[in-house]
Design a protein around this motif. Structure first.
Motif, PDB file in Angstrom:
ATOM      1  N   MET A   1     -52.734-122.660 -28.267  1.00  0.00           N
ATOM      2  CA  MET A   1     -53.500-123.822 -27.906  1.00  0.00           C
ATOM      3  C   MET A   1     -54.164-124.374 -29.164  1.00  0.00           C
ATOM      4  N   VAL A   2     -53.918-125.625 -29.449  1.00  0.00           N
ATOM      5  CA  VAL A   2     -54.552-126.297 -30.576  1.00  0.00           C
ATOM      6  C   VAL A   2     -55.058-127.650 -30.079  1.00  0.00           C
ATOM      7  N   ARG A   3     -56.377-127.849 -30.135  1.00  0.00           N
ATOM      8  CA  ARG A   3     -57.004-129.095 -29.693  1.00  0.00           C
ATOM      9  C   ARG A   3     -56.518-129.541 -28.319  1.00  0.00           C
ATOM     10  N   GLY A   4     -56.462-128.592 -27.399  1.00  0.00           N
ATOM     11  CA  GLY A   4     -56.077-128.898 -26.026  1.00  0.00           C
ATOM     12  C   GLY A   4     -54.587-128.991 -25.776  1.00  0.00           C
ATOM     13  N   ARG A   5     -53.796-128.780 -26.812  1.00  0.00           N
ATOM     14  CA  ARG A   5     -52.340-128.880 -26.684  1.00  0.00           C
ATOM     15  C   ARG A   5     -51.741-127.477 -26.664  1.00  0.00           C
ATOM     16  N   LEU A   6     -50.825-127.251 -25.741  1.00  0.00           N
ATOM     17  CA  LEU A   6     -50.149-125.958 -25.652  1.00  0.00           C
ATOM     18  C   LEU A   6     -49.078-125.858 -26.733  1.00  0.00           C
ATOM     19  N   TRP A   7     -48.996-124.723 -27.378  1.00  0.00           N
ATOM     20  CA  TRP A   7     -47.962-124.458 -28.375  1.00  0.00           C
ATOM     21  C   TRP A   7     -47.304-123.142 -28.029  1.00  0.00           C
ATOM     22  N   ARG A   8     -46.015-123.099 -28.153  1.00  0.00           N
ATOM     23  CA  ARG A   8     -45.257-121.902 -27.820  1.00  0.00           C
ATOM     24  C   ARG A   8     -45.520-120.803 -28.852  1.00  0.00           C
ATOM     25  N   ALA A   9     -45.717-119.602 -28.365  1.00  0.00           N
ATOM     26  CA  ALA A   9     -45.931-118.451 -29.237  1.00  0.00           C
ATOM     27  C   ALA A   9     -44.584-117.867 -29.674  1.00  0.00           C
ATOM     28  N   SER A  10     -44.632-117.062 -30.696  1.00  0.00           N
ATOM     29  CA  SER A  10     -43.422-116.362 -31.139  1.00  0.00           C
ATOM     30  C   SER A  10     -42.956-115.408 -30.048  1.00  0.00           C
ATOM     31  N   ASN A  11     -41.694-115.110 -30.064  1.00  0.00           N
ATOM     32  CA  ASN A  11     -41.099-114.203 -29.093  1.00  0.00           C
ATOM     33  C   ASN A  11     -41.691-112.806 -29.271  1.00  0.00           C
ATOM     34  N   PRO A  12     -42.388-112.279 -28.263  1.00  0.00           N
ATOM     35  CA  PRO A  12     -42.993-110.956 -28.391  1.00  0.00           C
ATOM     36  C   PRO A  12     -41.971-109.816 -28.428  1.00  0.00           C
ATOM     37  N   ALA A  13     -40.719-110.106 -28.126  1.00  0.00           N
ATOM     38  CA  ALA A  13     -39.689-109.066 -28.172  1.00  0.00           C
ATOM     39  C   ALA A  13     -39.217-108.785 -29.602  1.00  0.00           C
ATOM     40  N   LEU A  14     -39.588-109.648 -30.552  1.00  0.00           N
ATOM     41  CA  LEU A  14     -39.209-109.405 -31.948  1.00  0.00           C
ATOM     42  C   LEU A  14     -39.973-108.193 -32.482  1.00  0.00           C
ATOM     43  N   SER A  15     -39.300-107.373 -33.243  1.00  0.00           N
ATOM     44  CA  SER A  15     -40.014-106.258 -33.880  1.00  0.00           C
ATOM     45  C   SER A  15     -40.980-106.839 -34.902  1.00  0.00           C
ATOM     46  N   GLU A  16     -42.000-106.089 -35.259  1.00  0.00           N
ATOM     47  CA  GLU A  16     -42.964-106.564 -36.240  1.00  0.00           C
ATOM     48  C   GLU A  16     -42.281-106.855 -37.573  1.00  0.00           C
ATOM     49  N   ALA A  17     -41.341-106.020 -37.965  1.00  0.00           N
ATOM     50  CA  ALA A  17     -40.635-106.227 -39.226  1.00  0.00           C
ATOM     51  C   ALA A  17     -39.805-107.513 -39.190  1.00  0.00           C
ATOM     52  N   GLU A  18     -39.112-107.749 -38.087  1.00  0.00           N
ATOM     53  CA  GLU A  18     -38.301-108.966 -37.954  1.00  0.00           C
ATOM     54  C   GLU A  18     -39.199-110.196 -37.902  1.00  0.00           C
ATOM     55  N   ARG A  19     -40.286-110.124 -37.138  1.00  0.00           N
ATOM     56  CA  ARG A  19     -41.209-111.245 -37.056  1.00  0.00           C
ATOM     57  C   ARG A  19     -41.755-111.590 -38.446  1.00  0.00           C
ATOM     58  N   GLN A  20     -42.159-110.569 -39.198  1.00  0.00           N
ATOM     59  CA  GLN A  20     -42.701-110.813 -40.531  1.00  0.00           C
ATOM     60  C   GLN A  20     -41.645-111.410 -41.459  1.00  0.00           C
ATOM     61  N   ARG A  21     -40.412-110.931 -41.361  1.00  0.00           N
ATOM     62  CA  ARG A  21     -39.324-111.486 -42.176  1.00  0.00           C
ATOM     63  C   ARG A  21     -39.145-112.973 -41.879  1.00  0.00           C
ATOM     64  N   LEU A  22     -39.202-113.328 -40.602  1.00  0.00           N
ATOM     65  CA  LEU A  22     -39.032-114.721 -40.208  1.00  0.00           C
ATOM     66  C   LEU A  22     -40.235-115.578 -40.612  1.00  0.00           C
ATOM     67  N   VAL A  23     -41.427-115.025 -40.523  1.00  0.00           N
ATOM     68  CA  VAL A  23     -42.621-115.751 -40.969  1.00  0.00           C
ATOM     69  C   VAL A  23     -42.536-116.008 -42.470  1.00  0.00           C
ATOM     70  N   ASP A  24     -42.090-115.009 -43.229  1.00  0.00           N
ATOM     71  CA  ASP A  24     -41.920-115.194 -44.676  1.00  0.00           C
ATOM     72  C   ASP A  24     -40.913-116.309 -44.966  1.00  0.00           C
ATOM     73  N   LYS A  25     -39.838-116.329 -44.180  1.00  0.00           N
ATOM     74  CA  LYS A  25     -38.819-117.367 -44.335  1.00  0.00           C
ATOM     75  C   LYS A  25     -39.407-118.748 -44.008  1.00  0.00           C
ATOM     76  N   LEU A  26     -40.228-118.811 -42.964  1.00  0.00           N
ATOM     77  CA  LEU A  26     -40.886-120.056 -42.582  1.00  0.00           C
ATOM     78  C   LEU A  26     -41.810-120.538 -43.700  1.00  0.00           C
ATOM     79  N   MET A  27     -42.580-119.640 -44.267  1.00  0.00           N
ATOM     80  CA  MET A  27     -43.493-120.021 -45.345  1.00  0.00           C
ATOM     81  C   MET A  27     -42.723-120.520 -46.575  1.00  0.00           C
ATOM     82  N   ASP A  28     -41.602-119.870 -46.880  1.00  0.00           N
ATOM     83  CA  ASP A  28     -40.755-120.338 -47.989  1.00  0.00           C
ATOM     84  C   ASP A  28     -40.260-121.759 -47.719  1.00  0.00           C
ATOM     85  N   ALA A  29     -39.843-122.008 -46.484  1.00  0.00           N
ATOM     86  CA  ALA A  29     -39.334-123.330 -46.121  1.00  0.00           C
ATOM     87  C   ALA A  29     -40.442-124.376 -46.189  1.00  0.00           C
ATOM     88  N   ARG A  30     -41.644-124.011 -45.775  1.00  0.00           N
ATOM     89  CA  ARG A  30     -42.756-124.959 -45.849  1.00  0.00           C
ATOM     90  C   ARG A  30     -43.112-125.276 -47.303  1.00  0.00           C
TER      91      ARG A  30
END
Length: 91
Positions: A1-30
């Motif tokens: 939730m950001v300023r009253g707007r719903l935002w989808r969360a990351s898939n909770p089924a991702l392992s912590e290692a996989e989630r972190q790898r993808l977050v790192d990839k997202l930050m590189d892309a940004r």
């Protein structure tokens, strides 16, 4: 939730290692988006990288849940079935 707007969360089924790898990839892309400056081709590639990372995280693209509940991503909470919940939490 950001300023009253719903935002989808990351898939909770991702392992912590996989989630972190993808977050790192997202930050590189940004960072690539910022570095693209006025180069339209570089910007297009960088934004495609952001999209791919967000889809892999489950924040965009096909939904990751299996209960057939609708996706209210980017909608104002007050305009969804979560309106009562939002009113209680927004106080």
């Amino acid at each position: 939730m950001v300023r009253g707007r719903l935002w989808r969360a990351s898939n909770p089924a991702l392992s912590e290692a996989e989630r972190q790898r993808l977050v790192d990839k997202l930050m590189d892309a940004r960072r690539a988006v910022r570095a693209a400056g006025g180069d339209p081709e570089a910007m297009k590639l960088a934004r495609a990288g952001v999209q791919a990372a967000k889809e892999a995280l489950g924040e965009r693209g096909p939904v990751w849940w299996t209960d057939r509940a609708p996706d209210y991503n980017r909608r104002m909470a007050r305009n969804t079935p979560y309106a009562d919940w939002w009113e209680e939490t927004a106080v």
